[in-house]
Design a protein around this motif. Structure first.
Motif, PDB file in Angstrom:
ATOM      1  N   PRO A  38     -45.671  39.398  11.933  1.00 41.06           N
ATOM      2  CA  PRO A  38     -44.614  38.384  11.971  1.00 41.06           C
ATOM      3  C   PRO A  38     -44.877  37.306  10.921  1.00 41.06           C
ATOM      4  O   PRO A  38     -46.035  37.009  10.599  1.00 41.06           O
ATOM      5  CB  PRO A  38     -44.725  37.783  13.373  1.00 41.06           C
ATOM      6  CG  PRO A  38     -45.669  38.627  14.136  1.00 41.06           C
ATOM      7  CD  PRO A  38     -46.421  39.485  13.171  1.00 41.06           C
ATOM      8  N   THR A  39     -43.818  36.723  10.396  1.00 43.16           N
ATOM      9  CA  THR A  39     -43.999  35.635   9.436  1.00 43.16           C
ATOM     10  C   THR A  39     -44.591  34.430  10.153  1.00 43.16           C
ATOM     11  O   THR A  39     -44.491  34.315  11.378  1.00 43.16           O
ATOM     12  CB  THR A  39     -42.656  35.229   8.812  1.00 43.16           C
ATOM     13  OG1 THR A  39     -41.825  34.690   9.843  1.00 43.16           O
ATOM     14  CG2 THR A  39     -41.972  36.397   8.123  1.00 43.16           C
ATOM     15  N   ARG A  71     -46.858  38.488  -1.919  1.00 40.58           N
ATOM     16  CA  ARG A  71     -46.021  37.342  -2.284  1.00 40.58           C
ATOM     17  C   ARG A  71     -44.533  37.677  -2.139  1.00 40.58           C
ATOM     18  O   ARG A  71     -44.037  38.650  -2.687  1.00 40.58           O
ATOM     19  CB  ARG A  71     -46.322  36.884  -3.699  1.00 40.58           C
ATOM     20  CG  ARG A  71     -45.603  35.594  -4.065  1.00 40.58           C
ATOM     21  CD  ARG A  71     -46.021  35.043  -5.397  1.00 40.58           C
ATOM     22  NE  ARG A  71     -47.373  34.530  -5.458  1.00 40.58           N
ATOM     23  CZ  ARG A  71     -47.776  33.365  -4.924  1.00 40.58           C
ATOM     24  NH1 ARG A  71     -46.936  32.637  -4.254  1.00 40.58           N
ATOM     25  NH2 ARG A  71     -49.014  32.973  -5.082  1.00 40.58           N
ATOM     26  N   GLY A  72     -43.858  36.861  -1.351  1.00 41.01           N
ATOM     27  CA  GLY A  72     -42.426  37.014  -1.151  1.00 41.01           C
ATOM     28  C   GLY A  72     -42.031  38.081  -0.145  1.00 41.01           C
ATOM     29  O   GLY A  72     -40.862  38.201   0.204  1.00 41.01           O
TER      30      GLY A  72
END
Length: 138
Positions: A38-39, A71-72
């Motif tokens: 999860p973020t 990244r991203g």
């Protein structure tokens, strides 16, 4: 996807609870290499912890080679642990035993203490056997 549960009364640092729960999910096969964690925002919304705490936990998992940040894109599982399975026959037997213990009036802490004692004894005996067999030249 894993859902973290934070116990603020446990005395265990929040970031370590996240690390430990992730490792448990890896051991049980609930998380596998390639799965997305999860973020930080999702964890913060679900648990009301500081975003830096989540990032610290994820950095620790990266340091141990169990996760990698892209990244991203987010943080992904990179490694695995153990040989357990969430749906194994052993798990079913253990669940039945725990249910029986509960029926007989044991509380969660009682079951945990008994289980921990048996595990400690069993693995201590195994370590002693291993030491003995090494001494025999086996």
């Amino acid at each position: 996807m894993i859902e973290y549960r934070i116990d603020r009364r446990s005395g265990v640092a929040t970031y370590l609870q996240i690390v430990q729960q992730t490792k448990q999910a890896l051991r049980l096969g609930l998380l596998e290499p390639g799965d997305k964690l999860p973020t930080a925002r999702e964890v913060v919304e679900a648990t009301a912890v500081n975003p830096n705490t989540v990032l610290k936990a994820y950095r620790e998992l990266e340091r141990e080679g169990l996760a990698e940040g892209r990244r991203g894109l987010g943080t992904f599982v990179r490694g695995t642990l153990g040989h357990g399975s969430a749906d194994s026959a052993l798990r079913a037997e253990l669940a039945a035993w725990v249910a029986r213990a509960r029926t007989e009036g044991m509380e969660k802490d009682d079951v945990t203490a008994l289980f921990t004692a048996v595990i400690d004894e069993t693995f201590e005996d195994k370590a002693l056997e291993d030491e003995t067999s090494e001494g025999d030249g086996a």
